[in-house]
Design a protein around this motif. Structure first.
Motif, short mmCIF file in Angstrom:
data_model
loop_
_atom_site.label_atom_id
_atom_site.label_comp_id
_atom_site.label_asym_id
_atom_site.label_seq_id
_atom_site.Cartn_x
_atom_site.Cartn_y
_atom_site.Cartn_z
N PHE A 133 46.02 35.81 27.56
CA PHE A 133 46.42 36.98 28.33
C PHE A 133 45.29 38.00 28.41
O PHE A 133 44.96 38.51 29.49
CB PHE A 133 47.66 37.62 27.69
N LEU A 134 44.65 38.30 27.27
CA LEU A 134 43.58 39.29 27.27
C LEU A 134 42.37 38.83 28.09
O LEU A 134 41.78 39.61 28.84
CB LEU A 134 43.15 39.57 25.83
N VAL A 135 42.02 37.56 27.94
CA VAL A 135 40.84 37.04 28.64
C VAL A 135 41.05 36.98 30.14
O VAL A 135 40.15 37.29 30.93
CB VAL A 135 40.46 35.65 28.08
N THR A 136 42.24 36.59 30.57
CA THR A 136 42.49 36.42 32.01
C THR A 136 42.88 37.71 32.72
O THR A 136 42.65 37.85 33.92
CB THR A 136 43.60 35.38 32.24
N GLN A 137 43.47 38.67 31.99
CA GLN A 137 44.00 39.86 32.65
C GLN A 137 43.21 41.14 32.36
O GLN A 137 43.20 42.04 33.20
CB GLN A 137 45.46 40.08 32.22
N ILE A 138 42.61 41.26 31.19
CA ILE A 138 42.02 42.55 30.81
C ILE A 138 40.55 42.44 30.45
O ILE A 138 39.72 43.20 30.96
CB ILE A 138 42.81 43.17 29.62
N MET A 139 40.20 41.51 29.58
CA MET A 139 38.84 41.43 29.03
C MET A 139 38.17 40.14 29.48
O MET A 139 37.75 39.32 28.67
CB MET A 139 38.88 41.52 27.50
N SER A 140 38.06 39.97 30.78
CA SER A 140 37.47 38.74 31.31
C SER A 140 36.01 38.64 30.89
O SER A 140 35.26 39.62 30.90
CB SER A 140 37.56 38.74 32.84
N GLY A 141 35.60 37.45 30.51
CA GLY A 141 34.25 37.22 30.05
C GLY A 141 34.11 37.25 28.55
O GLY A 141 33.11 36.77 28.00
N THR A 182 56.77 35.50 41.26
CA THR A 182 57.12 35.49 39.83
C THR A 182 56.83 34.12 39.23
O THR A 182 56.28 34.02 38.13
CB THR A 182 58.60 35.84 39.62
N ALA A 183 57.19 33.06 39.94
CA ALA A 183 56.97 31.70 39.44
C ALA A 183 55.50 31.35 39.38
O ALA A 183 55.05 30.64 38.47
CB ALA A 183 57.72 30.70 40.32
N ARG A 184 54.71 31.85 40.32
CA ARG A 184 53.29 31.49 40.39
C ARG A 184 52.44 32.30 39.41
O ARG A 184 51.34 31.87 39.05
CB ARG A 184 52.74 31.69 41.81
N ASN A 185 52.93 33.45 38.99
CA ASN A 185 52.16 34.33 38.11
C ASN A 185 52.40 33.96 36.65
O ASN A 185 53.54 33.85 36.21
CB ASN A 185 52.57 35.79 38.35
N ALA A 186 51.32 33.78 35.91
CA ALA A 186 51.46 33.41 34.49
C ALA A 186 52.10 34.52 33.67
O ALA A 186 52.83 34.26 32.71
CB ALA A 186 50.09 33.04 33.91
N PHE A 187 51.83 35.78 34.05
CA PHE A 187 52.37 36.93 33.32
C PHE A 187 53.02 37.88 34.31
O PHE A 187 52.46 38.95 34.64
CB PHE A 187 51.25 37.64 32.54
N PRO A 188 54.21 37.54 34.81
CA PRO A 188 54.82 38.33 35.88
C PRO A 188 55.17 39.76 35.48
O PRO A 188 55.13 40.66 36.32
CB PRO A 188 56.09 37.54 36.23
N SER A 189 55.51 40.00 34.23
CA SER A 189 55.84 41.37 33.82
C SER A 189 54.60 42.27 33.87
O SER A 189 54.71 43.48 34.11
CB SER A 189 56.47 41.39 32.42
N PHE A 190 53.43 41.69 33.65
CA PHE A 190 52.18 42.45 33.79
C PHE A 190 51.92 42.76 35.26
O PHE A 190 51.50 43.88 35.61
CB PHE A 190 51.02 41.66 33.20
#
Length: 378
Positions: free
Chosen positions: A108-116, A245-253
């Motif tokens: 979650f952190l790598v894909t949504q907030i702290m990429s790289g 919603t189905a396509r998103n890995a973290f829909p609540s985000f």
């Protein structure tokens, strides 16, 4: 030797709430929408109903030997050797659960907030904090949960109330369009993540804590968490639609990203991430604490803390390799985790309860016969 740790009923209740929400609030709406589409809220409600039956089983099992933990009454009911094997199964279940939660957090952190940022670094630092909490014990963990609960509640209220202007009731239509099989599969998926892992609480409940109040707290905590998850699932469908919603890995985000109030209040998803950090931390800490404490009881160690460092090192390694990728994780959650969690969350507890009930009745009859023989000999 450390004194026996005690937590209050309210603290137990809070820990159950936080563990029910845990990573579930991040990932479960996507899984439900994949199966049931716009009817995703229906299996969520069904899952909450089924959870009451599961908690009833947990409470009934714990009531057989209220002075013992799960590891101890596994040996009592099934005998020393077979009971130890089953107890080791619960330890591994808890340990694997901890590694999956930490992997999801890192992803979650790598894909949504702290990429790289290397995912391994994030997971290593997170495990270090988890092990720190485990070493301190269940009392500090419970007290810190009390401190953070108001902030979790505030974040949930913001997540629920602020996206209301973005809701579209047409996203729920047509209602009841899904077939029974997808609804049932989705409900089982909900149950496997939110409720079945709560069996680990029987591995950490301090001696003598089980009572009618703690049983009610188990119900209330799970229901409160289940209602929260159902509400978030319904909101994601109303705001994002079933497809997104189905396509998103973290829909609540993604739901939090939708919040925009007249250009004043925007980009609150980072605030929502704080909510998930709290719940994920407590879920992974309880998982890890249960596995370490359970193994210590199996090995008859006076202090479980000697195991925390090797457990932490193994947890870092397993959390890195437990899922090779997101596709594997999605398939594993459906095909493996559901039957795996059902084995340790329903089947084995049910067998333990039936055998334990039979043993207690047999012991009562034997005691009564011995008493009769003693009276007759006099």
């Amino acid at each position: 030797m450390h004194q026996k740790e005690q937590i209050s009923t309210s603290q137990f209740n809070i820990l159950v709430i936080l563990n029910t929400i845990g990573t579930t609030i991040l990932i479960v709406p996507a899984g439900l929408a994949t199966e049931a589409k716009q009817d995703a809220w229906i299996p969520a409600i069904l899952g909450v109903g089924l959870s009451l039956v599961v908690i009833f089983l947990f409470n009934a099992l714990g009531g057989l030997y209220p002075q013992m933990t799960l590891v101890e009454y596994c040996k009592k009911i099934l005998g020393k050797w077979f009971g130890t094997i089953v107890a080791l199964g619960f330890v591994s279940f808890s340990f694997i659960g901890a590694s999956t939660v930490i992997w999801i957090m890192g992803n979650f952190l790598v894909t949504q907030i702290m990429s790289g940022t290397p995912e391994e670094v994030i997971q290593t630092f997170f495990v270090m904090v988890v092990i720190m909490g485990v070493r301190l014990g269940i009392e500090p963990i419970a007290r810190s949960a009390e401190i953070f609960l108001p902030w979790v509640v505030l974040c949930i209220l913001l997540l629920v109330l602020l996206p209301i202007p973005e809701m579209n009731i047409q996203n729920l239509q047509p209602v009841f369009d899904s077939e029974a099989k997808p609804i049932i599969r989705a409900a089982l998926s909900f149950l496997s993540v939110s409720t079945l892992p709560l069996i680990i609480f029987h591995m950490i409940v301090p001696n003598g804590m089980r009572s009618k109040k703690s049983n009610k707290a188990f119900y209330f905590g799970n229901i409160a968490g289940g209602i929260t998850l159902t509400t978030i699932t319904l909101l994601t469908i109303l705001v994002l639609g079933a497809g997104l919603t189905a396509r998103n890995a973290f829909p609540s985000f993604a739901l939090a990203k939708k919040v925009s109030i007249k250009g004043i209040l925007e980009r609150i998803e980072i605030i929502m991430a704080i909510l998930w950090f709290f719940t994920i931390y407590f879920k992974s800490t309880i998982y890890c604490y249960a596995s370490v404490k359970g193994l210590a009881q199996i090995l008859s160690l006076k202090d479980y803390r000697v195991l925390t460092l090797p457990f932490g090192m193994m947890l870092i390694a397993l959390s890195i390799i437990v899922y090779p990728n997101v596709v594997y994780e999605a398939e594993w959650d459906v095909k493996t985790w559901i039957p795996y969690s059902a084995t340790f969350g329903i089947i084995i507890p049910l067998v333990l309860y039936i055998v334990g009930l039979w043993r207690k009745k047999k012991e009562a009859v034997t005691s009564e016969n011995n008493q009769t023989l003693g009276n007759s000999s006099q």
